[in-house]
Design an enzyme around this catalytic site. Sequence first.
Site, short mmCIF file in Angstrom:
data_model
loop_
_atom_site.label_atom_id
_atom_site.label_comp_id
_atom_site.label_asym_id
_atom_site.label_seq_id
_atom_site.Cartn_x
_atom_site.Cartn_y
_atom_site.Cartn_z
N GLU A 1 0.80 -1.12 -0.24
CA GLU A 1 -0.20 0.08 0.35
C GLU A 1 0.62 0.84 0.22
OE1 GLU A 1 -3.46 -0.39 2.60
OE2 GLU A 1 -2.70 1.44 4.00
N TYR B 1 -6.37 7.72 0.42
CA TYR B 1 -7.50 8.96 0.42
C TYR B 1 -6.85 8.85 1.53
CZ TYR B 1 -10.17 11.98 -0.78
OH TYR B 1 -10.80 13.61 -1.35
N ASP C 1 -11.06 8.43 9.39
CA ASP C 1 -11.34 7.87 10.51
C ASP C 1 -12.00 9.88 11.08
OD1 ASP C 1 -9.76 6.43 11.88
OD2 ASP C 1 -8.13 6.54 11.25
P1 FAD Z 1 -16.72 1.06 10.14
O1 FAD Z 1 -16.63 -0.61 9.20
O2 FAD Z 1 -18.19 1.70 9.18
O3 FAD Z 1 -16.64 0.37 10.89
C1 FAD Z 1 -16.40 2.13 12.01
C2 FAD Z 1 -16.80 1.29 13.51
O4 FAD Z 1 -18.30 1.36 13.62
C3 FAD Z 1 -16.34 0.31 13.85
O5 FAD Z 1 -16.04 0.31 15.14
C4 FAD Z 1 -17.81 -0.51 13.78
O6 FAD Z 1 -17.57 -1.27 14.58
C5 FAD Z 1 -19.00 0.24 14.01
N1 FAD Z 1 -19.84 -0.50 13.35
C6 FAD Z 1 -19.98 -0.13 11.86
N2 FAD Z 1 -21.47 -0.38 11.53
C7 FAD Z 1 -21.57 -0.53 12.51
C8 FAD Z 1 -23.35 -0.27 12.52
N3 FAD Z 1 -24.11 -0.41 11.64
N4 FAD Z 1 -23.99 0.57 13.77
C9 FAD Z 1 -22.82 0.53 14.88
N5 FAD Z 1 -21.91 0.72 14.79
C10 FAD Z 1 -20.98 0.43 13.93
N6 FAD Z 1 -8.77 5.89 6.57
C11 FAD Z 1 -8.64 6.66 6.05
O7 FAD Z 1 -8.93 8.12 5.99
N7 FAD Z 1 -7.84 6.63 4.06
C12 FAD Z 1 -7.58 4.82 4.03
O8 FAD Z 1 -6.69 5.09 2.71
C13 FAD Z 1 -7.54 4.24 5.51
N8 FAD Z 1 -7.28 3.17 4.50
C14 FAD Z 1 -6.41 2.31 5.42
C15 FAD Z 1 -6.94 0.41 4.94
C16 FAD Z 1 -7.20 0.00 6.40
C17 FAD Z 1 -6.71 -1.70 5.41
C18 FAD Z 1 -7.69 -0.15 7.37
C19 FAD Z 1 -7.62 -1.16 8.32
C20 FAD Z 1 -8.04 0.90 8.03
C21 FAD Z 1 -7.77 2.03 7.09
N9 FAD Z 1 -8.12 3.85 7.39
C22 FAD Z 1 -7.52 4.19 6.00
C23 FAD Z 1 -8.65 3.79 8.61
C24 FAD Z 1 -9.90 3.59 8.74
O9 FAD Z 1 -11.26 4.95 8.26
C25 FAD Z 1 -10.61 3.94 10.21
O10 FAD Z 1 -9.62 2.66 10.75
C26 FAD Z 1 -11.50 3.82 10.56
O11 FAD Z 1 -12.16 4.61 11.97
C27 FAD Z 1 -13.30 2.58 10.35
O12 FAD Z 1 -13.17 2.62 8.64
P2 FAD Z 1 -13.91 0.78 9.13
O13 FAD Z 1 -13.59 1.39 7.46
O14 FAD Z 1 -13.20 -0.11 9.59
O15 FAD Z 1 -15.56 1.79 9.82
#
Ligand code: FAD
Length: 316
Positions: free
Chosen positions: A18, A50, A126
């Site tokens: 990445e 991103y 985040d």
């Molecule tokens: P979600 O899956 O939406 O989860 C977020 C939180 O909400 C979790 O605690 C989950 O348990 C909870 N949740 C989910 N659905 C629900 C619901 N329906 N009701 C209540 N709670 C819920 N960030 C960037 O800005 N740019 C990047 O390029 C980037 N790349 C990443 C690549 C990887 C491989 C990883 C692991 C993370 C990356 N991140 C990036 C960070 C990521 O955006 C953060 O970790 C963010 O806080 C959570 O993203 P998520 O997609 O896991 O969120």
Amino acid sequence: MRVTEYIANRKKTIFSFEIIPPLKGKGIEDLCSGIDPLMEFNPPFINVTYHREEYDYKKMGNGLLKKVSVRKRPGTVGICAALMNRYKVDAIPHIICGGFTKEETESALIDLKFLGVDNILALRGDPMKNESAFVPTEGGNAYALNLIEQINEMNNGQYLYEETKNSPSNFCIGTAGYPEKHFEAMNLSTDMKHLKKKVDAGAEFIVTQLFYDNEKFFDFVKKCREIGIKVPIIPGIKPITNLRHLSFIPKFFHVNFPESFSNELEKCKTDEEIKRVGIEWTTAQCKELVKADIPVIHFYTMGRGTAVKNIAKEIF
Ligand code: FAD
């Protein structure tokens, strides 16, 4: 090609990595200097992160400060095109919910479809630097789940506000998983229920948060399988390379170092010593993952390819 096809056709564990877009104003050379050394390991795809806008205070001519919105690392979509063109690999853009309305997300997806991008890593993003919790953009997606649903609708030919179906996209959607749980989740099991919903909504592969304890990863995979998550799970790996990482990584990524690793790290006095111990640890981690026939190892290079190269030389 779709990540799932690469995985189905693989003969051994695949190497992937990445990159983060260079800072605004930098050129393609800055990007390529981190990528070129890793191409000998034949990654079939490269992820491009991103980065959301940040608020900054800039000095105006009258001596006053003005609050401005700055994107320090723009270029994700353009970089994907450059990678595909220059290295003939698949590029996987990270698409986030934060900062985008659904219409803006759709426009980005249409651009990516025309570019020939086959895979997307769908994320929530985040909280912004000045926010204590993630605030969804008005008219945007609140969770990665909603973004996956939107992409899936497009994969079914259903565009926003259109009454009839149209040319479907065929994005292979990836999502994030957290072997040590996402920092906002009440516990691992609620977090995994949310992960299952993302997979049920159309995510076809999972890339994990980085980790230093393989047992946590293996346990996470086992628990995923137990609750019916059947898609490939790709471990995210990042070597520790300097003293700053010792506090930064646990704080920023919400992960623990196993005791035997932290004991070794504590003996180090210089960045060089840390780097040696970090590379040794990650190499051992990767050897164990390859032995377990994990389909892909995904390296977080964060612009520093040399440590990853040293590890890849031992593994691939
Ligand atoms: P979600 O899956 O939406 O989860 C977020 C939180 O909400 C979790 O605690 C989950 O348990 C909870 N949740 C989910 N659905 C629900 C619901 N329906 N009701 C209540 N709670 C819920 N960030 C960037 O800005 N740019 C990047 O390029 C980037 N790349 C990443 C690549 C990887 C491989 C990883 C692991 C993370 C990356 N991140 C990036 C960070 C990521 O955006 C953060 O970790 C963010 O806080 C959570 O993203 P998520 O997609 O896991 O969120």
